[in-house]
Motif scaffolding. Structure first.
Motif, short mmCIF file in Angstrom:
data_model
loop_
_atom_site.label_atom_id
_atom_site.label_comp_id
_atom_site.label_asym_id
_atom_site.label_seq_id
_atom_site.Cartn_x
_atom_site.Cartn_y
_atom_site.Cartn_z
N LEU A 8 27.99 15.75 -13.51
CA LEU A 8 27.98 14.15 -13.42
C LEU A 8 28.77 13.75 -12.32
N LYS A 9 29.63 14.28 -11.77
CA LYS A 9 30.35 13.66 -10.72
C LYS A 9 29.47 14.06 -9.71
N ALA A 10 28.82 15.16 -9.26
CA ALA A 10 28.12 15.51 -8.27
C ALA A 10 26.81 14.76 -8.14
N ALA A 11 26.36 13.88 -9.33
CA ALA A 11 25.12 13.13 -9.02
C ALA A 11 25.55 11.73 -8.96
N GLY A 12 27.03 11.72 -8.55
CA GLY A 12 27.53 10.08 -8.19
C GLY A 12 28.33 9.49 -9.31
N ILE A 13 28.43 10.01 -10.49
CA ILE A 13 28.89 9.21 -11.51
C ILE A 13 30.39 9.53 -11.18
N GLU A 14 31.27 8.37 -11.11
CA GLU A 14 32.87 8.51 -10.68
C GLU A 14 33.76 8.12 -11.87
N ASN A 15 33.23 7.17 -12.87
CA ASN A 15 34.27 6.91 -14.05
C ASN A 15 34.05 7.37 -15.22
N PHE A 16 35.36 8.23 -15.78
CA PHE A 16 35.31 8.64 -17.08
C PHE A 16 36.52 8.18 -17.86
N ILE A 17 36.23 7.86 -19.14
CA ILE A 17 37.74 7.31 -19.81
C ILE A 17 37.48 8.27 -20.96
N HIS A 18 38.74 8.79 -21.12
CA HIS A 18 39.03 9.74 -22.46
C HIS A 18 40.69 9.53 -22.53
N VAL A 19 41.17 10.21 -23.70
CA VAL A 19 42.51 10.27 -24.13
C VAL A 19 43.57 10.73 -23.13
N ARG A 20 42.97 11.53 -21.88
CA ARG A 20 43.92 12.16 -21.01
C ARG A 20 44.07 11.49 -19.60
N VAL A 21 43.43 10.18 -19.61
CA VAL A 21 43.51 9.40 -18.39
C VAL A 21 44.52 8.58 -18.62
N ASN A 22 45.20 8.07 -17.42
CA ASN A 22 46.19 7.15 -17.54
C ASN A 22 45.34 5.64 -17.64
N VAL A 23 45.43 5.01 -18.86
CA VAL A 23 44.87 3.77 -19.20
C VAL A 23 45.33 2.79 -18.11
N LEU A 24 46.56 2.53 -17.71
CA LEU A 24 47.17 1.43 -17.04
C LEU A 24 46.58 1.69 -15.49
N ASP A 25 46.67 2.87 -14.94
CA ASP A 25 46.25 3.07 -13.77
C ASP A 25 44.64 2.75 -13.48
N THR A 26 43.98 3.21 -14.71
CA THR A 26 42.51 3.21 -14.54
C THR A 26 42.05 1.66 -14.48
N LEU A 27 42.79 0.81 -15.53
CA LEU A 27 42.40 -0.30 -15.43
C LEU A 27 42.65 -1.25 -14.28
N LYS A 28 43.97 -0.91 -13.81
CA LYS A 28 44.25 -1.62 -12.33
C LYS A 28 43.21 -1.39 -11.39
N GLU A 29 42.57 -0.17 -11.29
CA GLU A 29 41.48 0.35 -10.43
C GLU A 29 40.32 -0.44 -10.80
N TYR A 30 39.90 -0.70 -12.06
CA TYR A 30 38.89 -1.50 -12.23
C TYR A 30 38.95 -3.00 -11.94
N ASN A 31 40.17 -3.51 -12.00
CA ASN A 31 40.56 -4.89 -11.87
C ASN A 31 40.40 -5.24 -10.32
N SER A 32 40.74 -4.07 -9.58
CA SER A 32 40.56 -4.48 -8.18
C SER A 32 39.27 -4.37 -7.61
N LYS A 33 38.48 -3.71 -8.33
CA LYS A 33 36.81 -3.95 -8.18
C LYS A 33 36.12 -4.90 -8.65
N LEU A 34 36.73 -5.43 -9.87
CA LEU A 34 35.84 -6.56 -10.61
C LEU A 34 36.30 -7.79 -10.56
N ILE A 35 37.60 -8.21 -9.94
CA ILE A 35 37.99 -9.58 -10.19
C ILE A 35 38.63 -9.92 -8.95
#
Length: 619
Positions: A592-619
């Motif tokens: 899926l990453k090879a097809a260009g999909i970059e974002n995956f959320i699951h129990v092993r990700v750092n929730v805070l860092d992931t949301l900070k990254e999304y905020n930087s792109k969305l707001i």
């Protein structure tokens, strides 16, 4: 009746530990017992999933009685009563007096007055304590460290003038230069002469304590339980040793030391902490050869932690402080303060103060926690926790002593560095949801807005901003566990643009619902609007519905096996019109990453860092 009881017990044969282990091993179906069921605490010791009577063998904590040395079972033998304390920051002594008289009629029997040094005089004290019967309540005072002796002299003069029996008065004057060094970074290391004078001034008040170990500061800075206790013991020993060296009798010096601990939400470990603390302190003081065992008693005030309080979903703070208060009450503390639930974002008002008082009163008057001394005694689990925490704390105490004592450790910044490292580790755990703050990093209130609420800023000891003081020594970091998530959510709210996350649910019913629930909770932690759905027959219809809803984020929710079928078509149908996220970590993730999909959320990700990254792109 006796026969029937005998028959009842004989009908149930004993089960050995080996039999239990055989059953557990079978149920684990090959999984590792240590990894699955044995908990390794932050303190560094292991906790088993079950304990039996044989686990009490050889434990000295079970030998004593309440009120007997070494006081592991409490300093009281007849009941478990404690003082219900409320603190008052004195701006106007007349107003503070009126408030004190009011709350004394509402269940409080211990008052804490924080007074301004510049206002101190005899008239001020008389106004503040007018109509308060000092023999009927516990009175506690704090002021600038340099004016503590002045305050003590004024109090003694006032009590003598009023004709009180000084031996009956209970309370404290808060003198803790080492605590102030860690909290504010000020150089107060030359404290022995002041401490000695303070002890001598208050010597006629045999039940008044004045040399304080404010370990609550470590707790509020995010320390672990054994760390708080270990440093507290070294802290108290430093004061005791210095006073004895200065010529103060060991008995008098020990009877003037008071411990102020924090209480975290780790329910059983906190009960064990206070039990272990009394035992270890009694043994430390005993080495100074006091004239009586009573000098070995640890007088411990407990205060619910601020480290785990939150700004969002703030009423959950009531649940945290209630279990914390229960721990301290069952552990047999001398007095207790329950922190108001709204303290993180405003000056507590009459409502939050009333609730905080009533939390203790419920434990006394409804649950009768004040009637039973050391109800944890004999518990296979808590007795073992008591010993484990005692060992960890004692090892830390010995380490500090070997390195020159608590004062040298503070001057070198070792204590501050160690506690700040714990603070950092706990923030990391919160960011990954290994430590859960309900309503903040897990199960947030989707529609809550902070509005005008903002985190209360720390104040400097001299009244200015926290960074305005000179700091010759390192300081503790008091950032609350929720602070980074709160900053993120406030950033979203204050941006004026609230990203909308749309759940594209498809395929396996159970998995898509579970994934959608996970994703909604995940993204709502940043304050995003989340839209759940019942399911779509095709990904194209799901994408079309998302675009009609004005989605900024589209989250694909399905089973791992079905992602190989749905993810790439959904990504292509979206065509960059919104951020695309896959809820899960499927085996086909690399494809899926090879097809260009970059974002995956699951129990092993750092929730805070992931949301900070999304905020930087969305707001």
């Amino acid at each position: 009746m006796a026969d029937s009881k005998e028959k009842l017990f004989s009908d149930f044969p004993g089960v050995s530990t080996d039999a239990w282990m055989e059953k557990i091993t079978a149920d684990l179906k090959g999984a590792d017992f240590e990894k699955k069921l044995v908990w390794r605490t932050n303190e560094g010791f292991k906790v088993k999933p079950f304990y039996r009577q044989e686990d009490l063998e050889g434990l000295k904590t079970t030998e004593g009685l309440p009120g007997q040395f070494p006081y592991v079972r409490g300093t009281k033998k007849d009941d478990n009563t404690w003082f219900v304390r409320q603190d008052i920051k004195v701006v106007c002594p007349k107003e503070a007096n009126a408030k004190a008289l009011d709350i004394l009629n509402k269940g409080v029997d211990s008052l804490g007055f924080s007074v301004k040094a510049k206002d101190l005089n005899a008239e001020y004290i008389e106004t503040l304590l007018n109509d308060i019967c000092a023999e009927c309540v516990e009175l506690n005072f704090s002021t600038c460290q340099g004016h503590t002796v002045e305050l003590a002299k004024l109090l003694v003069d006032y009590f003598q003038k009023k004709g009180y029996d000084l031996g009956k008065l209970q309370g404290s004057v808060n003198y803790d230069p080492m605590g102030k060094m860690m909290a504010k970074g000020k150089d107060l290391s030359n404290f022995v002469a002041t401490a000695k004078e303070l002890v001598e001034v208050l010597a006629p008040l045999s039940k008044f304590r004045c040399i304080c170990v404010n370990a609550v500061e470590l707790n509020n800075a995010g320390s672990y339980i054994a760390q708080e206790l270990g440093y507290a013991l070294a802290w108290g020993n430093e004061y005791l040793g210095k006073l004895v060296e200065a010529g103060v009798p060991a008995t008098l010096a020990a009877k003037k030391i008071k411990f102020n601990f924090g209480i975290s939400s780790n329910y059983f470990l906190e009960i064990a902490k206070f039990r272990a603390g009394r035992m270890l302190w009694a043994n430390i003081v005993n080495e100074y050869k006091p004239e009586c065992d009573c000098a070995c008693k640890m007088i411990a005030h407990a205060e619910t932690s601020t480290f785990n309080l939150t700004l969002f979903d703030a009423h959950v703070n009531l649940l945290r402080t209630q279990t914390e208060a229960m721990s301290a009450a069952l552990a047999g503390v001398h007095s207790m303060t329950v922190t108001q639930f709204d303290k993180t974002y405003e000056t507590p008002d009459e409502f939050s103060e009333r609730i905080a008082r009533n939390q203790q009163l419920l434990l006394k008057e409804e649950s009768h926690f004040n009637k039973v001394v050391d109800p944890a005694a004999g518990s296979y689990y808590i007795e073992n926790l008591t010993v484990s925490i005692a060992k960890q704390a004692w090892d830390l105490f010995l380490q500090v002593e070997d390195e020159g004592g608590m004062l040298e450790a503070i001057k070198a910044g070792k204590v501050q560095a160690a506690v700040n490292a714990s603070n950092k580790a706990r923030h990391e755990a919160v960011s990954k949801r290994k430590e859960v703050l309900l309503g903040t990093n897990q199960y947030p209130n989707f529609n809550e807005k902070a509005g005008e609420k903002s985190p209360v800023k720390a104040k400097c000891c001299c009244g200015g901003g926290h960074d305005s003081c000179e700091k010759p020594f390192a300081t503790l970091n008091f950032d609350r566990a929720a602070s980074e998530f709160e900053a993120l959510r406030l950033q979203t709210e204050q941006s004026g643009k609230r990203p909308k996350a749309f759940m594209l649910t498809i395929g396996n019913l159970a998995m898509r619902q579970a994934r959608a629930q996970f994703a909604c909770n995940f993204l709502a932690c940043a304050g995003y609007e989340v839209i759940d759905n019942l399911g779509f027959p095709t990904v194209e219809e799901g994408v079309e519905a998302a675009m009609k809803a004005g989605a900024d984020i589209v989250v694909l929710c399905s089973s791992d096996d079905e992602y190989a079928e749905y993810a790439v078509p959904a990504f292509k149908a979206l065509d960059g019109r919104a951020m695309f996220i896959v809820a899960g970590a499927p085996a086909c993730m690399d494809d899926l990453k090879a097809a260009g999909i970059e974002n995956f959320i699951h129990v092993r990700v750092n929730v805070l860092d992931t949301l900070k990254e999304y905020n930087s792109k969305l707001i």
